[in-house]
Design a protein around this motif. Structure first.
Motif, PDB file in Angstrom:
ATOM      1  N   VAL A   1      -0.908  -2.373  11.555  1.00  0.00           N
ATOM      2  CA  VAL A   1      -1.778  -3.304  11.791  1.00  0.00           C
ATOM      3  C   VAL A   1      -3.182  -2.536  11.603  1.00  0.00           C
ATOM      4  O   VAL A   1      -3.427  -1.466  11.705  1.00  0.00           O
ATOM      5  N   GLY A   2      -4.284  -3.537  11.168  1.00  0.00           N
ATOM      6  CA  GLY A   2      -5.621  -3.030  10.757  1.00  0.00           C
ATOM      7  C   GLY A   2      -6.545  -4.111   9.986  1.00  0.00           C
ATOM      8  O   GLY A   2      -5.727  -4.626   9.558  1.00  0.00           O
ATOM      9  N   GLU A   3      -7.515  -3.681   9.705  1.00  0.00           N
ATOM     10  CA  GLU A   3      -8.390  -4.879   8.999  1.00  0.00           C
ATOM     11  C   GLU A   3      -8.177  -4.584   7.630  1.00  0.00           C
ATOM     12  O   GLU A   3      -7.709  -3.681   7.119  1.00  0.00           O
ATOM     13  N   SER A   4      -8.685  -5.502   6.944  1.00  0.00           N
ATOM     14  CA  SER A   4      -8.274  -5.583   5.380  1.00  0.00           C
ATOM     15  C   SER A   4      -9.228  -4.289   4.956  1.00  0.00           C
ATOM     16  O   SER A   4     -10.402  -4.014   5.255  1.00  0.00           O
ATOM     17  N   GLY A   5      -8.557  -3.622   3.880  1.00  0.00           N
ATOM     18  CA  GLY A   5      -9.359  -2.369   3.207  1.00  0.00           C
ATOM     19  C   GLY A   5      -8.810  -1.107   4.012  1.00  0.00           C
ATOM     20  O   GLY A   5      -9.297   0.003   3.770  1.00  0.00           O
ATOM     21  N   CYS A   6      -7.759  -1.079   5.078  1.00  0.00           N
ATOM     22  CA  CYS A   6      -7.701   0.224   5.842  1.00  0.00           C
ATOM     23  C   CYS A   6      -6.620   0.836   5.257  1.00  0.00           C
ATOM     24  O   CYS A   6      -6.092   2.226   5.683  1.00  0.00           O
ATOM     25  N   GLY A   7      -5.824   0.598   4.106  1.00  0.00           N
ATOM     26  CA  GLY A   7      -4.871   1.423   3.590  1.00  0.00           C
ATOM     27  C   GLY A   7      -3.355   0.934   3.762  1.00  0.00           C
ATOM     28  O   GLY A   7      -2.483   1.219   3.231  1.00  0.00           O
ATOM     29  N   LYS A   8      -3.393  -0.376   4.381  1.00  0.00           N
ATOM     30  CA  LYS A   8      -1.994  -0.890   4.970  1.00  0.00           C
ATOM     31  C   LYS A   8      -0.985  -1.039   3.498  1.00  0.00           C
ATOM     32  O   LYS A   8       0.142  -0.516   3.558  1.00  0.00           O
ATOM     33  N   SER A   9      -1.446  -1.780   2.772  1.00  0.00           N
ATOM     34  CA  SER A   9      -0.481  -2.071   1.476  1.00  0.00           C
ATOM     35  C   SER A   9      -0.650  -0.987   0.581  1.00  0.00           C
ATOM     36  O   SER A   9       0.662  -0.703   0.044  1.00  0.00           O
ATOM     37  N   VAL A  10      -1.466   0.079   0.408  1.00  0.00           N
ATOM     38  CA  VAL A  10      -1.477   1.270  -0.449  1.00  0.00           C
ATOM     39  C   VAL A  10      -0.418   2.141   0.126  1.00  0.00           C
ATOM     40  O   VAL A  10       0.434   2.701  -0.718  1.00  0.00           O
ATOM     41  N   THR A  11      -0.338   2.213   1.411  1.00  0.00           N
ATOM     42  CA  THR A  11       0.717   2.934   2.050  1.00  0.00           C
ATOM     43  C   THR A  11       2.203   2.383   1.841  1.00  0.00           C
ATOM     44  O   THR A  11       3.101   3.114   1.175  1.00  0.00           O
ATOM     45  N   ALA A  12       2.323   1.080   1.786  1.00  0.00           N
ATOM     46  CA  ALA A  12       3.666   0.616   1.504  1.00  0.00           C
ATOM     47  C   ALA A  12       3.976   0.831  -0.078  1.00  0.00           C
ATOM     48  O   ALA A  12       4.802   1.219  -0.635  1.00  0.00           O
ATOM     49  N   GLN A  13       2.844   0.805  -1.011  1.00  0.00           N
ATOM     50  CA  GLN A  13       2.813   1.058  -2.300  1.00  0.00           C
ATOM     51  C   GLN A  13       3.171   2.420  -2.584  1.00  0.00           C
ATOM     52  O   GLN A  13       4.100   2.578  -3.604  1.00  0.00           O
ATOM     53  N   SER A  14       2.996   3.461  -1.796  1.00  0.00           N
ATOM     54  CA  SER A  14       3.014   4.513  -1.989  1.00  0.00           C
ATOM     55  C   SER A  14       4.473   5.006  -1.531  1.00  0.00           C
ATOM     56  O   SER A  14       5.132   5.888  -2.263  1.00  0.00           O
ATOM     57  N   ILE A  15       5.104   4.177  -0.758  1.00  0.00           N
ATOM     58  CA  ILE A  15       6.572   4.527  -0.627  1.00  0.00           C
ATOM     59  C   ILE A  15       7.386   4.108  -1.699  1.00  0.00           C
ATOM     60  O   ILE A  15       8.187   4.878  -1.934  1.00  0.00           O
ATOM     61  N   LEU A  16       7.230   3.035  -2.132  1.00  0.00           N
ATOM     62  CA  LEU A  16       7.899   2.636  -3.278  1.00  0.00           C
ATOM     63  C   LEU A  16       7.343   3.253  -4.546  1.00  0.00           C
ATOM     64  O   LEU A  16       8.132   3.119  -5.722  1.00  0.00           O
ATOM     65  N   ARG A  17       6.552   3.953  -4.587  1.00  0.00           N
ATOM     66  CA  ARG A  17       5.936   4.624  -5.874  1.00  0.00           C
ATOM     67  C   ARG A  17       5.358   3.663  -7.064  1.00  0.00           C
ATOM     68  O   ARG A  17       5.754   3.734  -8.148  1.00  0.00           O
ATOM     69  N   ILE A  18       4.676   2.532  -6.393  1.00  0.00           N
ATOM     70  CA  ILE A  18       4.237   1.778  -7.385  1.00  0.00           C
ATOM     71  C   ILE A  18       2.624   1.633  -7.153  1.00  0.00           C
ATOM     72  O   ILE A  18       2.030   0.642  -7.420  1.00  0.00           O
TER      73      ILE A  18
END
Length: 336
Positions: free
Chosen positions: A48-65
């Motif tokens: 959880v966190g505000e928009s722009g805190c890195g949540k989605s990029v963390t998910a993309q990093s796990i999947l290497r996308i």
């Protein structure tokens, strides 16, 4: 259903010092900056966190996308069911090994299904494509499994709906189709990136209930990404609170909601509307906005917005993530 060779308490995924930086002409944008957490088998981790805190990029990093010019470093240890552990961060993002994991053992539901589904192909063909890529089935068997998955996620009349195009479905049905596609290969880990944000409240509740039921049936783990604390309280076992690419607090749902330690977490919880407040009473808010993670000042990243900031301490050195008790961790000088 996948056979579980390991204990339910064993970690499925361990992330250690994950860093995803975008190397731009303006400088280095630190989207994810030293994130560490784990998720156990059969459990749900809420991010959880505000928009722009890195949540989605963390998910993309796990999947290497992660899109270019982003680069990922650190450890992403995936404990597979055949007892083989693999560091996803070391795999070629376009290689065969990560492609065998992505969409098969680790799958993802994106925020807006209308932009995630191809408008040129039926939902049946798109689900079948995933099945044929990762499972040893022929087209007839794959179509049968696709209909079965559409039925499991609650899409009415799946025998006819399987030949519908995405624009012929409502928002809620499109999201159910995305869930059917994500679960068609019976994954060990499902990453849900704000899957209910674009839906109305009634449909949100239905989707959340569906995900909990399917988690019990398939025995999978879930990483649920959202900025909605109410959803986190409903679905998660553990919570990671992110701010400017860092996990500033990590703990069980009870720890985060009943005993928050970080000033940012406390302010987030105070901003939730509560039954019993005066109708015209103003909600508490966090002053300012999340800055661009580019050329950040020294010290705690929350310092400019923190009501408990200490001049000469918080703006000098970045605090470490320390464990208080029972896995409850916080990144703040108040607990150093």
């Amino acid at each position: 259903m996948r056979s579980k060779l390991k204990s339910e308490d064993d970690p499925l995924l361990e992330i250690k010092d994950l860093r995803t930086y975008f190397y731009l002409d303006e400088g280095i944008l630190k989207a994810v900056d030293g994130v560490s957490f784990k998720i156990d088998r059969g459990k749900t981790l809420g991010i959880v966190g505000e928009s722009g805190c890195g949540k989605s990029v963390t998910a993309q990093s796990i999947l290497r996308i992660v899109p270019s010019p982003g680069k990922t470093e650190g450890e992403i240890l995936f404990h597979q069911e055949n007892e083989k552990n693999v560091d996803l961060a070391e795999l070629d993002p376009f290689g065969k090994e990560i492609r065998n994991i992505r969409g098969n053992q680790i799958t993802m539901i994106f925020q807006e299904p209308m932009t995630s589904l191809s408008p040129l192909h039926t939902i049946g063909n798109q689900i079948m494509e995933t099945i044929l890529l990762h499972r040893k089935l022929n087209k007839t068997e794959a179509r049968g499994l696709a209909k079965e998955m559409l039925d499991k996620v609650g899409i009415p009349d799946p025998s006819h709906r399987i030949d519908d195009y995405p624009h012929q479905l409502s928002g809620g049905l499109r999201q159910r189709a995305m869930i059917a596609m994500a679960l068609s290969c019976n994954p060990s880990l499902l990453i849900a990136d704000e899957p209910t944000t674009a839906l109305d409240v009634t449909v949100q509740a239905q989707i959340l209930e569906l995900m909990k039921d399917l988690q019990k049936e398939f025995g999978m783990s879930i990483i649920y990404i959202t900025h909605n604390l109410g959803v986190i309280a409903e679905i998660s076992d553990e919570v990671a609170v992110m701010y400017l690419g860092k996990v500033v607090e990590y703990g069980s749902v009870e720890d985060i909601f009943h005993n928050p330690k970080h000033p940012y977490t406390s302010r987030l919880l105070k901003s939730i509307p509560r039954v019993g407040r005066k109708v015209r009473a103003r909600l508490d808010s966090i002053k300012g906005t999340v800055p661009l993670p580019l050329g950040l000042p020294r010290g705690c990243t929350f310092y400019p917005r923190c009501p408990q900031a200490k001049e000469g301490i918080c703006n000098i050195d970045a605090p470490p993530l320390i464990e208080l008790e029972n896995g409850h961790k916080v990144e703040c000088v108040l607990y150093r």
